[in-house]
Scaffold this active site. Sequence first.
Site, PDB file in Angstrom:
ATOM      1  N   HIS A 116       1.459   5.481  -1.769  1.00  0.00           N
ATOM      2  CA  HIS A 116       0.928   6.457  -2.677  1.00  0.00           C
ATOM      3  C   HIS A 116       2.391   7.004  -3.215  1.00  0.00           C
ATOM      4  CE1 HIS A 116      -3.100   6.476  -1.059  1.00  0.00           C
ATOM      5  NE2 HIS A 116      -2.474   5.873   0.106  1.00  0.00           N
ATOM      6  N   LEU A 117       2.406   7.055  -4.466  1.00  0.00           N
ATOM      7  CA  LEU A 117       3.550   7.716  -5.123  1.00  0.00           C
ATOM      8  C   LEU A 117       3.384   8.942  -5.629  1.00  0.00           C
ATOM      9  CD1 LEU A 117       5.186   4.401  -6.737  1.00  0.00           C
ATOM     10  CD2 LEU A 117       5.682   5.511  -4.487  1.00  0.00           C
ATOM     11  N   ARG A 118       2.034   9.047  -5.755  1.00  0.00           N
ATOM     12  CA  ARG A 118       1.456  10.530  -6.452  1.00  0.00           C
ATOM     13  C   ARG A 118       1.892  10.498  -7.865  1.00  0.00           C
ATOM     14  NH1 ARG A 118      -1.538  10.578  -2.015  1.00  0.00           N
ATOM     15  NH2 ARG A 118      -0.581  11.742  -0.312  1.00  0.00           N
ATOM     16  N   ASP A 134       1.276   2.574   3.479  1.00  0.00           N
ATOM     17  CA  ASP A 134       0.419   3.607   3.294  1.00  0.00           C
ATOM     18  C   ASP A 134       1.364   4.766   3.475  1.00  0.00           C
ATOM     19  OD1 ASP A 134      -1.875   5.202   2.938  1.00  0.00           O
ATOM     20  OD2 ASP A 134      -2.830   5.103   4.909  1.00  0.00           O
ATOM     21  N   HIS A 184      -4.713  -0.600   6.332  1.00  0.00           N
ATOM     22  CA  HIS A 184      -4.289   0.030   7.227  1.00  0.00           C
ATOM     23  C   HIS A 184      -5.151  -0.231   8.447  1.00  0.00           C
ATOM     24  CE1 HIS A 184      -7.036   2.677   5.412  1.00  0.00           C
ATOM     25  NE2 HIS A 184      -6.036   3.209   4.455  1.00  0.00           N
ATOM     26  N   HIS A 242       2.733  14.476   1.600  1.00  0.00           N
ATOM     27  CA  HIS A 242       2.195  15.586   1.125  1.00  0.00           C
ATOM     28  C   HIS A 242       3.185  16.825   1.399  1.00  0.00           C
ATOM     29  CE1 HIS A 242      -2.233  14.479   1.030  1.00  0.00           C
ATOM     30  NE2 HIS A 242      -1.938  13.613   1.969  1.00  0.00           N
ATOM     31  N   HIS A 280     -10.591   1.016   1.675  1.00  0.00           N
ATOM     32  CA  HIS A 280     -10.429   1.958   2.857  1.00  0.00           C
ATOM     33  C   HIS A 280     -11.623   1.782   3.730  1.00  0.00           C
ATOM     34  CE1 HIS A 280      -8.756   5.752   4.663  1.00  0.00           C
ATOM     35  NE2 HIS A 280      -9.825   5.806   5.097  1.00  0.00           N
ATOM     36  N   HIS A 309       0.912  -1.339  -0.003  1.00  0.00           N
ATOM     37  CA  HIS A 309      -0.160   0.023   0.055  1.00  0.00           C
ATOM     38  C   HIS A 309       0.864   1.215   0.112  1.00  0.00           C
ATOM     39  CE1 HIS A 309      -3.788   2.146   1.654  1.00  0.00           C
ATOM     40  NE2 HIS A 309      -3.014   3.030   1.467  1.00  0.00           N
ATOM     41  N   ASN A 358      -5.305   6.929  -6.071  1.00  0.00           N
ATOM     42  CA  ASN A 358      -6.071   8.239  -5.753  1.00  0.00           C
ATOM     43  C   ASN A 358      -5.372   9.513  -6.121  1.00  0.00           C
ATOM     44  OD1 ASN A 358      -4.270   7.902  -3.665  1.00  0.00           O
ATOM     45  ND2 ASN A 358      -5.569   8.763  -2.080  1.00  0.00           N
ATOM     46  N   LYS A 373      -9.511  -0.313  -5.746  1.00  0.00           N
ATOM     47  CA  LYS A 373      -9.638   0.392  -4.574  1.00  0.00           C
ATOM     48  C   LYS A 373     -11.082   0.986  -4.446  1.00  0.00           C
ATOM     49  CE  LYS A 373      -7.729   1.820  -0.766  1.00  0.00           C
ATOM     50  NZ  LYS A 373      -6.654   2.587  -0.301  1.00  0.00           N
TER      51      LYS A 373
HETATM   52  C1  NCD Z   1      -4.024   8.798   1.884  1.00  0.00           C
HETATM   53  C2  NCD Z   1      -3.349   9.875   0.786  1.00  0.00           C
HETATM   54  O1  NCD Z   1      -2.967  10.975   1.236  1.00  0.00           O
HETATM   55  O2  NCD Z   1      -3.284   9.665  -0.119  1.00  0.00           O
HETATM   56  N1  NCD Z   1      -4.055   9.584   3.108  1.00  0.00           N
HETATM   57  C3  NCD Z   1      -4.036   9.053   4.463  1.00  0.00           C
HETATM   58  O3  NCD Z   1      -4.249   9.651   5.401  1.00  0.00           O
HETATM   59  N2  NCD Z   1      -3.553   7.755   4.726  1.00  0.00           N
HETATM   60  C4  NCD Z   1      -4.914   8.117   1.824  1.00  0.00           C
HETATM   61  C5  NCD Z   1      -5.501   7.070   2.755  1.00  0.00           C
HETATM   62  O4  NCD Z   1      -5.066   6.044   2.199  1.00  0.00           O
HETATM   63  O5  NCD Z   1      -6.298   7.097   3.226  1.00  0.00           O
HETATM   64 ZN    ZN Z   2      -3.600   4.757   1.628  1.00  0.00          ZN
END
Ligand code: NCD
Ligand code: ZN
Length: 338
Positions: A16-18, A243, A168, A247, A133, A14, A42, A96
């Site tokens: 997030h690589l944006r 996860d 998570h 940001h 989620h 899990h 996402n 997802k």
């Molecule tokens: C994740 C994100 O920033 O994309 N944020 C988070 O608080 N975990 C999205 C997610 O997995 O809920």
């Molecule tokens: Zn996530």
Amino acid sequence: MTSRLALPRPDDLHAHLRRGPAMPAYARREEASFGRALVMPNTLPPIASAPALEAYRREIAAAAPGLEPLMAFKLVPGMGREAVLGCAAAGAVAGKYYPAGSTTNAADGPRCPEEVAGELDAMEEAGLVLSIHPEDPAAPVLEREAAFLPTVELILGRWPRLRVVLEHLSTRAALDYLLAGPPRLGASLTAHHLVSSLDELLGEALDPHLFCKPVLKPAADRDALRDAAFRGAAPGRLFFGSDSAPHPRQAKEGRRAASGVYAAPSALCALAGLFEEAGALGALGAFVAGSGAAFYGLPPPSGSLELAREEWTVPEELDGSVPFLAGRRLPWRLASRR
Ligand code: NCD
Ligand code: ZN
């Protein structure tokens, strides 16, 4: 001589690589610790079609050739079964489900499973994993995970062949639900939900860099999750997913902090320290490299990663974001990978 810990090359199920200019740095950071990453969809716009999924995979592979991206698409009401089957044909391993309004970039998610019933039928047919989620955004914030469990029950009943992952886990309630569940129900655990608790988030001073969804829970919940991880509970069903959700620093320190912890830079080293302290280092390998691959039906991890027992301080900022445990000393550092 420094002691070393050799692990099979870990998988992050899990991450997030944006997308856009920040992605290459996040992807390379992920590559430093992990062999494969299940990449969350996402982004803006979301990954919800085969062409988008293929383009995103190419971008990641170009940025971090040593990381194998495992692709997921986002379930968006109205996307249609053909789009789902297209994503499957393009090599997606998961779809997802973000309940509408539950987290970062989830405004366009389904409000109930019925809204994506045709898409879930197609996922079941294609043998894709449904990654959820599991939070009901209408419930009070600390109760959102438990409040979503009846919806999980509904999904498992209506789609009896679908494999489902609760992402998570943060509460004892959801852990108990997982442990009592069938073989086709799995769950991921992050390092931050195992290492930290609600008190570190806001007990003394508010730390926006620990703010994520699901919100960190009181120590009693965290301890239940720790116990399950340390004893290797539910092998092949309970596994690591960072996860990691970076940001930019300004988005976390502004008037309304974005949710997400940038865990990738320190998660593995933090876990090694945590497992060692509990006398459970022997369980770390299967947790981060083995259990998740088994659930997803992936080949076992190839290659290895060595950690060295050598203190280091997690930098205050990396890649424009503040990493998990910034400024803290960790007992293990990344040494070499093969
Ligand atoms: C994740 C994100 O920033 O994309 N944020 C988070 O608080 N975990 C999205 C997610 O997995 O809920
Ligand atoms: Zn996530």
